[in-house]
Design a protein around this motif. Sequence first.
Motif, PDB file in Angstrom:
ATOM      1  N   VAL A  34       2.497  -9.032  -0.791  1.00 11.55           N
ATOM      2  CA  VAL A  34       3.888  -8.628  -0.607  1.00 11.55           C
ATOM      3  C   VAL A  34       4.812  -9.637  -1.278  1.00 11.55           C
ATOM      4  O   VAL A  34       4.649 -10.851  -1.133  1.00 11.55           O
ATOM      5  N   GLY A  35       5.777  -9.126  -2.044  1.00 12.09           N
ATOM      6  CA  GLY A  35       6.728  -9.976  -2.755  1.00 12.09           C
ATOM      7  C   GLY A  35       6.317 -10.315  -4.165  1.00 12.09           C
ATOM      8  O   GLY A  35       7.137 -10.820  -4.947  1.00 12.09           O
ATOM      9  N   SER A  36       5.054 -10.044  -4.491  1.00  7.74           N
ATOM     10  CA  SER A  36       4.599 -10.345  -5.850  1.00  7.74           C
ATOM     11  C   SER A  36       4.970  -9.208  -6.793  1.00  7.74           C
ATOM     12  O   SER A  36       5.302  -8.106  -6.380  1.00  7.74           O
ATOM     13  N   GLN A  37       4.908  -9.502  -8.066  1.00  4.65           N
ATOM     14  CA  GLN A  37       5.278  -8.547  -9.100  1.00  4.65           C
ATOM     15  C   GLN A  37       4.023  -7.991  -9.766  1.00  4.65           C
ATOM     16  O   GLN A  37       3.106  -8.757 -10.100  1.00  4.65           O
ATOM     17  N   ARG A  54      15.077  -4.433 -15.011  1.00  2.00           N
ATOM     18  CA  ARG A  54      15.086  -5.862 -15.317  1.00  2.00           C
ATOM     19  C   ARG A  54      14.411  -6.734 -14.270  1.00  2.00           C
ATOM     20  O   ARG A  54      14.311  -7.945 -14.437  1.00  2.00           O
ATOM     21  N   THR A  55      13.929  -6.130 -13.142  1.00  2.00           N
ATOM     22  CA  THR A  55      13.226  -6.938 -12.138  1.00  2.00           C
ATOM     23  C   THR A  55      11.759  -6.559 -12.030  1.00  2.00           C
ATOM     24  O   THR A  55      10.990  -7.232 -11.347  1.00  2.00           O
ATOM     25  N   GLY A  56      11.359  -5.476 -12.697  1.00  3.46           N
ATOM     26  CA  GLY A  56       9.964  -5.074 -12.666  1.00  3.46           C
ATOM     27  C   GLY A  56       9.600  -4.332 -11.391  1.00  3.46           C
ATOM     28  O   GLY A  56      10.466  -3.818 -10.676  1.00  3.46           O
ATOM     29  N   LYS A 113      -5.637  -0.114  -4.103  1.00  4.16           N
ATOM     30  CA  LYS A 113      -6.702  -0.910  -3.483  1.00  4.16           C
ATOM     31  C   LYS A 113      -6.434  -2.401  -3.676  1.00  4.16           C
ATOM     32  O   LYS A 113      -6.646  -3.204  -2.754  1.00  4.16           O
ATOM     33  N   GLU A 114      -5.947  -2.786  -4.850  1.00  6.59           N
ATOM     34  CA  GLU A 114      -5.677  -4.200  -5.109  1.00  6.59           C
ATOM     35  C   GLU A 114      -4.513  -4.696  -4.257  1.00  6.59           C
ATOM     36  O   GLU A 114      -4.508  -5.852  -3.813  1.00  6.59           O
ATOM     37  N   ILE A 115      -3.532  -3.840  -4.002  1.00  5.73           N
ATOM     38  CA  ILE A 115      -2.425  -4.220  -3.116  1.00  5.73           C
ATOM     39  C   ILE A 115      -2.938  -4.406  -1.696  1.00  5.73           C
ATOM     40  O   ILE A 115      -2.636  -5.396  -1.026  1.00  5.73           O
ATOM     41  N   VAL A 116      -3.742  -3.454  -1.226  1.00  7.40           N
ATOM     42  CA  VAL A 116      -4.290  -3.533   0.128  1.00  7.40           C
ATOM     43  C   VAL A 116      -5.194  -4.755   0.283  1.00  7.40           C
ATOM     44  O   VAL A 116      -5.177  -5.431   1.323  1.00  7.40           O
ATOM     45  N   ASP A 117      -5.971  -5.082  -0.751  1.00  7.74           N
ATOM     46  CA  ASP A 117      -6.899  -6.214  -0.698  1.00  7.74           C
ATOM     47  C   ASP A 117      -6.210  -7.558  -0.913  1.00  7.74           C
ATOM     48  O   ASP A 117      -6.856  -8.608  -0.828  1.00  7.74           O
ATOM     49  N   GLY A 118      -4.907  -7.549  -1.223  1.00 11.57           N
ATOM     50  CA  GLY A 118      -4.174  -8.797  -1.379  1.00 11.57           C
ATOM     51  C   GLY A 118      -4.193  -9.380  -2.773  1.00 11.57           C
ATOM     52  O   GLY A 118      -3.715 -10.508  -2.979  1.00 11.57           O
ATOM     53  N   VAL A 119      -4.739  -8.643  -3.740  1.00  8.27           N
ATOM     54  CA  VAL A 119      -4.682  -9.128  -5.123  1.00  8.27           C
ATOM     55  C   VAL A 119      -3.223  -9.271  -5.542  1.00  8.27           C
ATOM     56  O   VAL A 119      -2.840 -10.232  -6.220  1.00  8.27           O
ATOM     57  N   PRO A 135       7.069  -5.076   1.648  1.00 11.55           N
ATOM     58  CA  PRO A 135       6.398  -5.249   2.950  1.00 11.55           C
ATOM     59  C   PRO A 135       6.279  -3.936   3.687  1.00 11.55           C
ATOM     60  O   PRO A 135       7.090  -3.029   3.526  1.00 11.55           O
ATOM     61  N   ARG A 136       5.247  -3.862   4.514  1.00  3.84           N
ATOM     62  CA  ARG A 136       5.064  -2.712   5.374  1.00  3.84           C
ATOM     63  C   ARG A 136       5.653  -3.015   6.740  1.00  3.84           C
ATOM     64  O   ARG A 136       5.504  -4.112   7.254  1.00  3.84           O
ATOM     65  N   ALA A 137       6.289  -2.016   7.312  1.00  6.59           N
ATOM     66  CA  ALA A 137       6.888  -2.211   8.629  1.00  6.59           C
ATOM     67  C   ALA A 137       5.804  -2.454   9.659  1.00  6.59           C
ATOM     68  O   ALA A 137       4.728  -1.873   9.607  1.00  6.59           O
ATOM     69  N   SER A 138       6.072  -3.352  10.611  1.00  5.35           N
ATOM     70  CA  SER A 138       5.150  -3.571  11.721  1.00  5.35           C
ATOM     71  C   SER A 138       5.956  -3.756  12.992  1.00  5.35           C
ATOM     72  O   SER A 138       7.101  -4.191  12.964  1.00  5.35           O
ATOM     73  N   ALA A 139       5.331  -3.429  14.113  1.00  5.06           N
ATOM     74  CA  ALA A 139       6.010  -3.549  15.396  1.00  5.06           C
ATOM     75  C   ALA A 139       4.969  -3.598  16.495  1.00  5.06           C
ATOM     76  O   ALA A 139       3.799  -3.301  16.285  1.00  5.06           O
ATOM     77  N   ASP A 140       5.404  -3.975  17.710  1.00  4.88           N
ATOM     78  CA  ASP A 140       4.506  -4.003  18.850  1.00  4.88           C
ATOM     79  C   ASP A 140       4.278  -2.613  19.415  1.00  4.88           C
ATOM     80  O   ASP A 140       3.395  -2.402  20.228  1.00  4.88           O
TER      81      ASP A 140
END
Length: 246
Positions: A29-32, A68-70, A20-26, A75-80
């Motif tokens: 994408v790219g964060s650890q 060692r990178t956690g 839920k925190e990932i979906v809500d932007g807490v 990112p989620r794939a997106s397309a038209d």
Amino acid sequence: MPDTRPADHRYLQVARTLRKEIVDGVYPVGSQLPTEHELSQRFSVSRYTVREALRRLRDDNLVSSRPRTGTLVVPRASADSYVQDVVSINDLLAFATGARFAIESVKMVTIDAELAERTGLARGEEWLSVQGFRQTDGAEIPLCRTEYYINRAFAAVGRLLQRHTGPIFPLIEDLFGLSIVEVDQEIAAVSIGPELATALKVEAGTPALEIHRRYTTSDGEVAQVTINTHPGSRFRHAMTMRRVRG
């Protein structure tokens, strides 16, 4: 921690909260994500429980973990348009999260003769109906019409859908501590009727593909049936086949 059923496994509670925190932007994408030690302290669970929760998020293609990178949010794939090359349930999850699900209605319905024919469900049974459209972020037109029919035994998942935009079956798995082990899919050519044509912004009679999926649990119970109706120009199915050498 959110309210959960007593029978829920702790790792499912942790996974559900982090999802839920990932979906809500807490955690964008790219964060650890926090370290296993930090998550263990936050949720008052063992590091083994944290690892199981992170494994669930990896299985859902929401994060990736490397030594060692956690653990990073991916990112989620997106397309038209929908480009589908799924061959596993995990791939299907990643595919479904590529488009936002805008829900129009959530209600219990009794399967009548018409719905029984369309869904393959037994006439007279009650199922939770969830109706809406899938759309990529920033797009002006919907990709498809989506219909969910969720087994009454799992209808409590409906209370989690108010802010949910992704696929529903992972919520069923987490809420009830079960696994979807099989998805049967059928694809049929149909013609779009006037009412749906208006919503999808195409002309009535436009050719479309109707994707039927039936999700079965490890207990052999049908958890949900979905019907996605895609205008022909907004869907492409791709598959790679390899010869098995004996």
